[in-house]
Design a protein around this motif. Structure first.
Motif, PDB file in Angstrom:
ATOM      1  N   THR A 310       0.844  -1.221  -0.181  1.00 29.15           N
ATOM      2  CA  THR A 310      -0.067  -0.109   0.102  1.00 29.15           C
ATOM      3  C   THR A 310       0.632   1.268  -0.013  1.00 29.15           C
ATOM      4  OG1 THR A 310      -1.671  -1.352   1.237  1.00 29.15           O
ATOM      5  CG2 THR A 310      -2.022   1.297   1.248  1.00 29.15           C
ATOM      6  N   TRP A 311       2.030   1.184   0.844  1.00 27.17           N
ATOM      7  CA  TRP A 311       2.817   2.196   0.875  1.00 27.17           C
ATOM      8  C   TRP A 311       3.472   2.645  -0.494  1.00 27.17           C
ATOM      9  CZ3 TRP A 311       0.738   5.100   4.338  1.00 27.17           C
ATOM     10  CH2 TRP A 311       0.532   4.470   5.750  1.00 27.17           C
ATOM     11  N   VAL A 312       3.818   1.718  -0.710  1.00 21.27           N
ATOM     12  CA  VAL A 312       4.765   1.692  -2.213  1.00 21.27           C
ATOM     13  C   VAL A 312       3.915   2.282  -3.323  1.00 21.27           C
ATOM     14  CG1 VAL A 312       5.858   0.410  -4.253  1.00 21.27           C
ATOM     15  CG2 VAL A 312       6.436  -0.059  -1.741  1.00 21.27           C
ATOM     16  N   GLN A 313       2.670   1.735  -3.577  1.00 23.16           N
ATOM     17  CA  GLN A 313       1.761   2.315  -4.494  1.00 23.16           C
ATOM     18  C   GLN A 313       1.244   3.944  -4.010  1.00 23.16           C
ATOM     19  OE1 GLN A 313      -1.736  -0.347  -6.047  1.00 23.16           O
ATOM     20  NE2 GLN A 313      -1.119  -1.519  -4.218  1.00 23.16           N
ATOM     21  N   LEU A 314       1.242   4.143  -3.059  1.00 21.31           N
ATOM     22  CA  LEU A 314       0.536   5.351  -2.665  1.00 21.31           C
ATOM     23  C   LEU A 314       1.590   6.547  -2.667  1.00 21.31           C
ATOM     24  CD1 LEU A 314      -1.783   7.046  -1.282  1.00 21.31           C
ATOM     25  CD2 LEU A 314      -0.475   6.530   0.994  1.00 21.31           C
ATOM     26  N   MET A 315       2.978   6.248  -2.472  1.00 20.81           N
ATOM     27  CA  MET A 315       4.023   7.036  -2.281  1.00 20.81           C
ATOM     28  C   MET A 315       4.867   7.206  -3.634  1.00 20.81           C
ATOM     29  SD  MET A 315       5.112   6.821   1.588  1.00 20.81           S
ATOM     30  CE  MET A 315       6.153   8.326   1.611  1.00 20.81           C
ATOM     31  N   ILE A 316       5.071   5.951  -4.392  1.00 15.93           N
ATOM     32  CA  ILE A 316       5.806   6.155  -5.496  1.00 15.93           C
ATOM     33  C   ILE A 316       5.455   5.375  -6.577  1.00 15.93           C
ATOM     34  CG2 ILE A 316       8.281   6.243  -3.768  1.00 15.93           C
ATOM     35  CD1 ILE A 316       8.607   3.202  -4.022  1.00 15.93           C
ATOM     36  N   GLY A 317       4.248   4.967  -6.627  1.00 18.39           N
ATOM     37  CA  GLY A 317       3.818   4.203  -7.733  1.00 18.39           C
ATOM     38  C   GLY A 317       3.954   2.724  -8.066  1.00 18.39           C
ATOM     39  N   LYS A 318       3.221   2.272  -8.961  1.00 17.62           N
ATOM     40  CA  LYS A 318       3.120   0.920  -9.373  1.00 17.62           C
ATOM     41  C   LYS A 318       4.284   0.272  -9.928  1.00 17.62           C
ATOM     42  CE  LYS A 318      -2.129   0.200  -9.397  1.00 17.62           C
ATOM     43  NZ  LYS A 318      -2.932  -0.199 -10.155  1.00 17.62           N
ATOM     44  N   ALA A 319       5.186   1.255 -10.210  1.00 17.58           N
ATOM     45  CA  ALA A 319       6.476   0.562 -11.206  1.00 17.58           C
ATOM     46  C   ALA A 319       7.391  -0.031 -10.169  1.00 17.58           C
ATOM     47  CB  ALA A 319       6.990   2.146 -11.809  1.00 17.58           C
ATOM     48  N   TYR A 320       7.175   0.489  -8.887  1.00 12.27           N
ATOM     49  CA  TYR A 320       8.018   0.057  -7.705  1.00 12.27           C
ATOM     50  C   TYR A 320       7.417  -1.083  -6.958  1.00 12.27           C
ATOM     51  CZ  TYR A 320      10.812   4.246  -8.965  1.00 12.27           C
ATOM     52  OH  TYR A 320      11.675   5.211  -9.463  1.00 12.27           O
ATOM     53  N   LEU A 321       6.395  -1.735  -7.291  1.00 13.87           N
ATOM     54  CA  LEU A 321       5.701  -2.503  -6.530  1.00 13.87           C
ATOM     55  C   LEU A 321       6.722  -3.935  -6.390  1.00 13.87           C
ATOM     56  CD1 LEU A 321       1.817  -2.977  -7.519  1.00 13.87           C
ATOM     57  CD2 LEU A 321       3.020  -2.849  -5.130  1.00 13.87           C
ATOM     58  N   PRO A 322       7.631  -4.383  -7.372  1.00 12.49           N
ATOM     59  CA  PRO A 322       8.357  -5.282  -7.107  1.00 12.49           C
ATOM     60  C   PRO A 322       9.221  -5.137  -5.635  1.00 12.49           C
ATOM     61  CG  PRO A 322       8.335  -4.902  -9.322  1.00 12.49           C
ATOM     62  CD  PRO A 322       7.556  -3.747  -8.733  1.00 12.49           C
ATOM     63  N   ALA A 323       9.569  -3.996  -5.424  1.00  6.91           N
ATOM     64  CA  ALA A 323      10.398  -3.638  -4.209  1.00  6.91           C
ATOM     65  C   ALA A 323       9.542  -3.713  -2.931  1.00  6.91           C
ATOM     66  CB  ALA A 323      11.078  -2.253  -4.451  1.00  6.91           C
ATOM     67  N   ALA A 324       8.179  -3.956  -2.812  1.00  4.79           N
ATOM     68  CA  ALA A 324       7.600  -4.040  -1.708  1.00  4.79           C
ATOM     69  C   ALA A 324       8.105  -5.044  -0.431  1.00  4.79           C
ATOM     70  CB  ALA A 324       5.986  -4.185  -2.071  1.00  4.79           C
TER      71      ALA A 324
END
Length: 506
Positions: A310-324
Motif C-alpha cells: 500500500t505504501w509503495v503504491q501510494l507514495m512512489i507508484g506501481k512501477a516500484y511494486l516489485p520492491a514492496a
C-alpha cells in the motif's frame, strides 16, 4: 533544569524537522516517479558512492564536539581552523579518488559528473554537521531550526525546478550544493554570535582533538560502510535498476527516522552532563529513553511492514511494486537503529567510545561480505528486486548484531522492570495486530488494491491503539496527564502581572 532545556531544544528541533520532513516526503514521492527505476537508480548510486567517500571528511568531529564542547564551551575554537583546512585538502583528494574508481569501473560520464558534484555537496554537508554540533553542544538551537527549514526550502524548490525543466542528470546536484552553501554561511554567523566560535590555527590543539575524536571517526566511517557502500556494491554486482528499487523504498522507510537526528543532537550532550554530575540520572535517562523509543518506533515499523504494498503504491507508484518485499525487510531496522543510537550515546558519554567503534567495525566488515554473497543468490531466486532484497537482509542482519552487542555492553542498567514490561506488552500487541491483518487479507482486503489496503491499515491501527491502552503498554493516565499539561500551558495567565522569565521560557 538541564533536562528541561534539552527537552525544549528537542521540541524546537523536532518542529523544524517536521517541516523539512514534509518537504522531503513530497520529493520522495515525486523524484522516483519522474525519473523511473533506472535513472533514479543512477542518481541514488551516485549519492551513495559520494557519501561513502566523504564520510572521511567529517573526522568524527561532530560527535566529539557534542560530547566535549558541552562541558568545555570554548574548546571548539582551539581546533576548528586547523581541522577546516585539513578538510579542504582531504576533499580534493577524495574527489580524485572517486574519479579514478568510476573511470576504472566504466561508469557513464553523466553518472561520474553527478557523483563528483554530489561530492561537493557532501563536503559542505559534513562542514555544516560540525557547525551544527557546536550549537547543539551550547544548546543554542533557535537559529539552527530556522537554518534547517531555509535549507530544505531551497533544496526542495530547486529540485522541483530541475525535474520540471527535464535537466540532465548532473543538474540534480545543483539544489543540494546551493542549499548547503547557504546553510554554511548562516551557521558560520550563528556559531560566531551564539557560541563564540573563532577561526584559529593551532596545530597542537588540532592534533589533540583529532586523536581524541579518532574512535568517533572510525565509528562513523564504519557506519558509512554499513549504510553507503552497500548501495555501491549493489550497483556494481547487480544493476542500477536494483539500486533504484532499493533507494526508492529506503526513502519511504527513512521517513520513520524523524527522531534519529534529534537523538544524536540532544541526547549525547545531555548524557555527558548527567554522567559528570549524577550517575543515577545518567542511568534514568538511558532507561526512559529506551522505553520511549520502543513505544514510538515499534507501531510505526509495524504499519510500514504490514502495509508495504500500500505504501509503495501510494507514495512512489506501481512501477516500484516489485520492491514492496524490500520495504518489509527494511522496516524492523529502524527500531534496532533507535535502540542502538540510545545505547551508543550512553556508552560514549560513559567514556567507552571504543566499544561502539569496535561494534561498528565488525558490522562494516560483515556487511560487504553478506552483500557479495547474497546479491547473486537472491537475484537468481527472487527475480526483480532480488538484489535489493539481499542488501536489505544484509543491513538487517548487521543491525541486529550491533544492537545485541551494544545492549549487552551496558548490561542490566539498560532495562528495568517497567521498560521490560512495556516491551513485552508492545510485542504481544504487535503479534495480535499481525494476526488481524492476515485475517483481513483472507476476507478480501487485498493490499495490492490501494483503497482496500488503506482500509486494512485503518483497522490495524484501531486494533493497535485499543490493545495498547487495554494492556497498559501505554498508560492512559500518563497520556491524559500530558494532554492536560499541554492544555494548561496554552491557557492565558489569570494574573494581571506579566509572566516570569521561567514561564516565558517554558
Amino acid at each position: 533544569m538541564d533536562a528541561h532545556t534539552s527537552l525544549r531544544n528537542a521540541v524546537k528541533l523536532g518542529g523544524s524537522l517536521l517541516v523539512t520532513y514534509g518537504i522531503s516526503l513530497v520529493l520522495q514521492m515525486l523524484v522516483p516517479r519522474i525519473l523511473g527505476p533506472t535513472s533514479f537508480g543512477q542518481y541514488n548510486w551516485a549519492n551513495g558512492f559520494s557519501g561513502a567517500f566523504f564520510v572521511l571528511s567529517a573526522m568524527g568531529l561532530d560527535v566529539y564536539i557534542r560530547k566535549e564542547v558541552a562541558l568545555r564551551p570554548d574548546h571548539a575554537s582551539e581546533f576548528f581552523g586547523g581541522t577546516l583546512l585539513l578538510q579542504v585538502g582531504l576533499a580534493l583528494g577524495l574527489m580524485g579518488g572517486m574519479l579514478w574508481v568510476m573511470r576504472s569501473s566504466g561508469e557513464p560520464p553523466e553518472v561520474q559528473a553527478l557523483a563528483l558534484l554530489l561530492g561537493v555537496y557532501q563536503f559542505f554537508f559534513r562542514l555544516n554537521a560540525i557547525l551544527a554540533a557546536v550549537l547543539h553542544a551550547r544548546e543554542k538551537v533557535d537559529g539552527l531550526s530556522v537554518a534547517h527549514v531555509l535549507m530544505k526550502c531551497i533544496w526542495g524548490g530547486g529540485l522541483v525546478l530541475v525535474l520540471l525543466l527535464g535537466a540532465p542528470l548532473p543538474w540534480m546536484a545543483a539544489p543540494f550544493i546551493g542549499a548547503e552553501i547557504v546553510k554554511a554561511v548562516f551557521l558560520f554567523r550563528l556559531t560566531r554570535q551564539h557560541a563564540g566560535l573563532r577561526m584559529r590555527l593551532d596545530v597542537r590543539s588540532t592534533v589533540t582533538a583529532l586523536l581524541a575524536a579518532l574512535p568517533f571517526f572510525i565509528n562513523e566511517a564504519a557506519l558509512a560502510t554499513n549504510g553507503r557502500v552497500d548501495v555501491s556494491i549493489l550497483g556494481m554486482v547487480a544493476n542500477k535498476t536494483e539500486v533504484g528499487y532499493y533507494g526508492a523504498v529506503w526513502g519511504i522507510a527513512g521517513m520513520t527516522m524523524l527522531l534519529s537526528p534529534i537523538l544524536s543532537w540532544v541526547l549525547l550532550p545531555m548524557m555527558s552532563r548527567a554522567a559528570a554530575s549524577s550517575p543515577e540520572e545518567f542511568t534514568r535517562i538511558l532507561r526512559r529513553g529506551l522505553e520511549g523509543i520502543v513505544s514510538v518506533s515499534i507501531p510505526v515499523t509495524l504499519a510500514l511492514a504490514l502495509g508495504a504494498e500500500t505504501w509503495v503504491q501510494l507514495m512512489i507508484g506501481k512501477a516500484y511494486l516489485p520492491a514492496a518485499p524490500v520495504l518489509r525487510l527494511l522496516a524492523p531496522i529502524f527500531v534496532l537503529t533507535y535502540v542502538a543510537t540510545v545505547c551508543g550515546s550512553w556508552l560514549m558519554a560513559a567514556n567507552r567510545p571504543w566499544t561502539v567503534t569496535r561494534t561498528s567495525i565488525m558490522a562494516a566488515v560483515l556487511s560487504p561480505v553478506l552483500n557479495l554473497v547474497l546479491i547473486p543468490l537472491c537475484l537468481k531466486r527472487l527475480g526483480p528486486a532480488g538484489g535489493a532484497s539481499a542488501t536489505a537482509i544484509s543491513l538487517a542482519t548487521c543491525e541486529v548484531i550491533v544492537t545485541i552487542v551494544l545492549v549487552a555492553a551496558i548490561g542490566q542498567r539498560a532495562w528495568d522492570a517497567r521498560a521490560l514490561s512495556v516491551l513485552g506488552k508492545t510485542l504481544g500487541v504487535c503479534a495480535a495486530v499481525t494476526a488481524v491483518h492476515l485475517v483481513l487479507g483472507r476476507l478480501g482486503l487485498d493490499s495490492r488494491d490501494l483503497v482496500r489496503g488503506l482500509a486494512r491499515l485503518v483497522v490495524d491501527g484501531l486494533v493497535y491503539v485499543s490493545l495498547i491502552l487495554l494492556t497498559g503498554a501505554v498508560r492512559k493516565d500518563e497520556v491524559l496527564a500530558l494532554v492536560h499539561k499541554v492544555r494548561n500551558r496554552r491557557k492565558p495567565q489569570d494574573s494581571t502581572e506579566p509572566p516570569s522569565a521561567e514561564a516565558r521560557a517554558a
